[in-house]
Design an enzyme around this catalytic site. Sequence first.
Site, short mmCIF file in Angstrom:
data_model
loop_
_atom_site.label_atom_id
_atom_site.label_comp_id
_atom_site.label_asym_id
_atom_site.label_seq_id
_atom_site.Cartn_x
_atom_site.Cartn_y
_atom_site.Cartn_z
N GLY A 239 -18.92 -11.84 54.48
CA GLY A 239 -19.15 -13.27 54.25
C GLY A 239 -18.59 -14.10 55.38
O GLY A 239 -17.91 -13.60 56.28
N CYS A 267 -15.72 -5.99 55.97
CA CYS A 267 -15.60 -7.22 56.76
C CYS A 267 -14.74 -8.27 56.03
O CYS A 267 -13.53 -8.11 55.95
CB CYS A 267 -16.98 -7.75 57.12
SG CYS A 267 -16.97 -8.83 58.58
N TYR A 314 -11.91 -12.61 62.37
CA TYR A 314 -10.55 -12.48 61.81
C TYR A 314 -10.20 -11.01 61.66
O TYR A 314 -11.08 -10.15 61.59
CB TYR A 314 -10.47 -13.20 60.46
CG TYR A 314 -10.76 -14.67 60.58
CD1 TYR A 314 -9.75 -15.59 60.83
CD2 TYR A 314 -12.07 -15.15 60.47
CE1 TYR A 314 -10.03 -16.94 60.97
CE2 TYR A 314 -12.36 -16.49 60.62
CZ TYR A 314 -11.33 -17.38 60.86
OH TYR A 314 -11.62 -18.73 61.01
N HIS A 352 -19.28 -2.78 60.27
CA HIS A 352 -20.41 -2.76 59.34
C HIS A 352 -21.09 -1.39 59.34
O HIS A 352 -21.94 -1.12 60.19
CB HIS A 352 -21.42 -3.85 59.71
CG HIS A 352 -21.02 -5.21 59.28
ND1 HIS A 352 -21.48 -5.81 58.13
CD2 HIS A 352 -20.15 -6.09 59.82
CE1 HIS A 352 -20.94 -7.01 57.99
NE2 HIS A 352 -20.13 -7.20 59.01
N GLU A 354 -23.34 -0.28 57.50
CA GLU A 354 -24.78 -0.36 57.22
C GLU A 354 -25.58 -0.73 58.46
O GLU A 354 -26.81 -0.67 58.46
CB GLU A 354 -25.05 -1.39 56.12
CG GLU A 354 -25.18 -2.83 56.57
CD GLU A 354 -23.88 -3.47 57.05
OE1 GLU A 354 -23.93 -4.55 57.64
OE2 GLU A 354 -22.81 -2.87 56.84
#
Length: 373
Positions: A239, A267, A314, A352, A354
């Site tokens: 997000g 994430c 971050y 990530h 995916e």
Amino acid sequence: MKISILLANGDFFEAKGFGAEGTAVGEIVFNTSMTGYQEIITDPSYAGQFVVFTMPEIGNVGVNEDDMESKGAWLKGVIVREYIDTYSNFRGEKSLGEFLKQEGILGISEIDTRYLTKTIRTQGAMMMIASSEIHDKEELKKILDSTPSIQEIDYIKEVTTDKEYIHPNGAWNDIEFKYNPKNTDKRIVVYDFGVKRNILNELTEAGMECVVVPANTPVEDVIKRYQNGEIQGVFLSNGPGDPLILKDVHEKIKKLLDAKVPMFGICLGHQLLSIAHGYPTFKLKFGHHGGNHPVKNFIGKYPEVEITAQNHNYNVPEEIEEIAEVTHKNLFDNTIEGVKYKNEKVFSVQHHPEASPGPRDAKYIFKQFYEMI
């Protein structure tokens, strides 16, 4: 159309516009991926940001419904060296310019993206304003100075689903060019902070039915489902924005930890788990955005190197090693990319697995969550 751009450091540019008209303020970052611009543009994690593509030509394959990572585009603008309006791809359904106009997103071209990238790399990610309506530098500066920074805005409220649903698709079938749903024998709740569709596809493909819920779903309801055996775990999604401002989410995760609910985060979810354990995140100078980041995996007997897709500003602190085993590290800057919390059925990764776009070296992580629950 003419577009005027002002960065927070005072740099002022004029460029050509495509897509929507208007004025937008956001944070500027760069992405080094060579393909997959549609997946990047429709990734909700980019909400509130302008994305500079280092790939010089963007638009050549158009846009299509199957490559959407969410129901729309959430970023503030797309910045490219050269925009290609005439696309050539048998799967293309419309041009990138048409799509951006439909979504109300600014497209910016005919600008030195190498200079912009080097500026961000040297000075760090910063706020900027772009406008097809206002071309006076001082007027743009007034608007830029009066707009809250991205660290002050909760974009989760914009990108999360408005109602609960079960995700219907398995992972992409490359041969038949269609989704291939798979039978699932485990069920999980997915807290949607801006989840990518391909994350849901991979979770489903690994054997888990995904019950996607809004970010404001009461945690007590989720814990009750776990205790009743309706679900076997919780996934915390990717997000946008600064995880430190999401105080209500921190409290939800603490309650899930107290209830010993198995959890996996990617994430933003990775960052939120760190904060809930008492280890606040910090902001990187210009973040990691691209599809070629080498990550060392320490899980097996011998460390392996995986090439990963990344999109984050971050990071979790080194001090987290006090309560967690570090499972992955970024070989560009040695920052933490994955952790497994000690004495808990909880783990997370910063990159990530995916991809979409990007390499698929880390897909095994979804199966690890399945095996854990």
